[in-house]
Scaffold this active site. Structure first.
Site, PDB file in Angstrom:
ATOM      1  N   ASP A  65       0.770  -1.237   0.000  1.00 49.30           N
ATOM      2  CA  ASP A  65       0.000   0.000   0.000  1.00 49.30           C
ATOM      3  C   ASP A  65       0.806   1.294   0.000  1.00 49.30           C
ATOM      4  O   ASP A  65       0.676   2.121  -0.879  1.00 49.30           O
ATOM      5  CB  ASP A  65      -0.916   0.011   1.232  1.00 49.30           C
ATOM      6  CG  ASP A  65      -1.791  -1.233   1.334  1.00 49.30           C
ATOM      7  OD1 ASP A  65      -1.662  -2.137   0.498  1.00 49.30           O
ATOM      8  OD2 ASP A  65      -2.600  -1.292   2.274  1.00 49.30           O
ATOM      9  N   GLU A 121       2.063  -9.695  11.640  1.00 51.72           N
ATOM     10  CA  GLU A 121       1.773  -9.278  10.262  1.00 51.72           C
ATOM     11  C   GLU A 121       3.067  -9.036   9.487  1.00 51.72           C
ATOM     12  O   GLU A 121       3.213  -9.420   8.338  1.00 51.72           O
ATOM     13  CB  GLU A 121       0.915  -8.010  10.299  1.00 51.72           C
ATOM     14  CG  GLU A 121       0.442  -7.531   8.945  1.00 51.72           C
ATOM     15  CD  GLU A 121      -0.450  -6.289   9.041  1.00 51.72           C
ATOM     16  OE1 GLU A 121      -0.600  -5.744  10.168  1.00 51.72           O
ATOM     17  OE2 GLU A 121      -0.986  -5.872   7.997  1.00 51.72           O
TER      18      GLU A 121
END
Ligand code: DGY
Length: 426
Positions: free
Chosen positions: A162, A390
């Site tokens: 992103d 993550e």
């Protein structure tokens, strides 16, 4: 069975919402596109029906034109922004209006290879194959309308990476939306220092608003967007997926489909080669509006290894990784550690991602670079054995972002990281 295997399976089971796996509860409460592909690789190691179900549930979100959206909002949740009310797409079930890296066909093929129940695998693939073909055709028609051999992304979220520094310049062309339109939920789950900036959100939501105003029509989006980038990661992943789709087409498709995919592969291999930057020692993305290579060295630039088309660049890519490892204790940082924009703890601006390491490591091994492949796998095992986070700090190995994270657990299972960690501990 090692504790780590049991712990990884428990993460997938806990994040199972009935046939699809949320990346982690709270922070990401829906089904994400490339997450689903990696999750299937985890499920196939211990629950084969569940692996195929993951992929078929993702396809519930597929649009009539073939696009597979980046999020399928199977059920309502108030813990994530932007939800369906912001996307305003016409699809049922509700979905986002953009896509994500096409790992799906590669995951499907790898699941077939691992499957013990070949009958179930073949039945599942008979349904999945035409849908995957439709998606790959959508990539060409919607995202390479001029047939350059490279597909363009129209939103940074389509890269899956992103807030990579690679998108800073193209995103600077997007006028930010007012702060009042942003209702971030991620900061309630994760420290702001590990997440994208406020300015990033203002620009990416402005793009969502623009595309909603264009009724999500691909040709209008392509023509009117201020953000159009041929992402090296996305193109390399799609190339690999087309190789895997071709293998599946030999079993499930027609000769004409095989010829169509093979022709596209020749074309895209040549086009991706033009994204090589010899001076930088890495592949780079192209800004399709400015017409220039984007001056950023990121882990996406190593993914042509995964695509199997970087053999001529193997020595240079190996040298790049070795240079990065002089500054970063763990490989592979998402941004070159000597880049001024490198931030070791902020999302895609530096941290290490397990599934990126798997793709890069497997690509290196397939190309014959076994020493580096092994180093990357060992580093991943060392980080993941501390917890299924993550992403990870490349300077310290510390886990960051969301916890109890599905794709990290899935990769640990698929890539046999518990065994690797045990060898290290011995
Ligand atoms: C997020 O919300 O951070 C996701 O990565 C977007 O897909």
């Amino acid at each position: 069975m090692t504790d780590l295997v049991e712990a990884a399976r428990a993460v997938l089971r806990d994040n199972d919402r009935g046939g699809y796996t949320v990346p982690t509860s709270g922070l990401y409460p829906y089904q994400w596109n490339w997450d689903a592909a990696f999750c299937a690789l985890g499920w196939i190691t211990f629950d084969e029906p569940r692996a195929w179900r993951e992929l078929t549930r993702l396809m519930e979100g597929q649009w009539a034109d073939g696009m597979v959206p980046h999020i399928v909002f199977h059920v309502a949740s108030d813990t994530y922004f932007p939800g369906p009310d912001v996307w305003r797409t016409p699809h049922v079930p509700a979905t986002s209006g953009i896509t994500q890296p096409a790992v799906l066909a590669s995951a499907a093929r790898l699941c077939l290879e691992r499957a013990r129940n070949k009958g179930l695998a073949e039945d599942s693939l008979a349904t999945l194959y035409p849908r995957m073909l439709a998606w790959h055709r959508w990539w060409v028609s919607a995202r390479d309308p001029e047939r350059s051999g490279l597909v363009g992304m129209l939103h940074p979220w389509e890269s899956g990476m992103d807030n990579s520094p690679a998108w800073d310049e193209p995103l600077a062309r997007v006028s930010p939306t007012p702060t009042s339109a942003i209702r971030r939920r991620d900061l309630g789950h994760v420290d702001a220092a590990m997440r994208p900036s406020e300015d990033f959100y203002k620009r990416v939501i402005a793009l969502v608003d623009l595309y909603a105003s264009l009724d999500w029509q691909p040709s209008r989006m392509w023509a009117q967007t201020p953000f159009r980038v041929a992402d090296i990661g996305l193109n390399a992943i799609l190339h690999r997926a087309n190789r895997d789709l071709l293998a599946l087409a030999r079993r499930f498709g027609t000769p004409a489909e095989q010829a169509e995919i093979a022709a596209r592969l020749d074309f895209t291999a040549a086009a991706i080669d033009r994204l090589w930057n010899a001076g930088a020692g890495i592949y780079q993305s192209r800004d399709l509006i400015a017409g220039t290579l984007i001056d950023a060295r990121t882990s996406a630039g190593l993914l042509p290894l995964w695509a199997g088309i970087a053999n001529d660049r193997l020595a240079a890519l190996g040298a790049t990784l070795r240079r990065w490892s002089e500054r970063a204790r763990f490989l592979v940082p998402s941004t070159a550690p000597d880049d001024t924009r490198f931030e070791p703890r902020r999302y895609w601006r530096g941290p290490i991602w397990g599934m990126m390491n798997m793709m890069i490591g497997e690509g290196l091994a397939e190309a014959g670079e076994h020493a580096l492949a092994r180093r990357i796998k060992r580093d991943t095992a060392a980080m993941v054995s501390q917890g299924f986070r993550e992403y990870f700090d490349p300077l310290t190995g510390e886990g960051l972002g969301g916890g109890h994270f599905s794709w990290t657990a899935a990769i640990a299972l698929y890539w046999n990281l518990p065994d690797e960690a045990r060898v290290d501990a011995d």
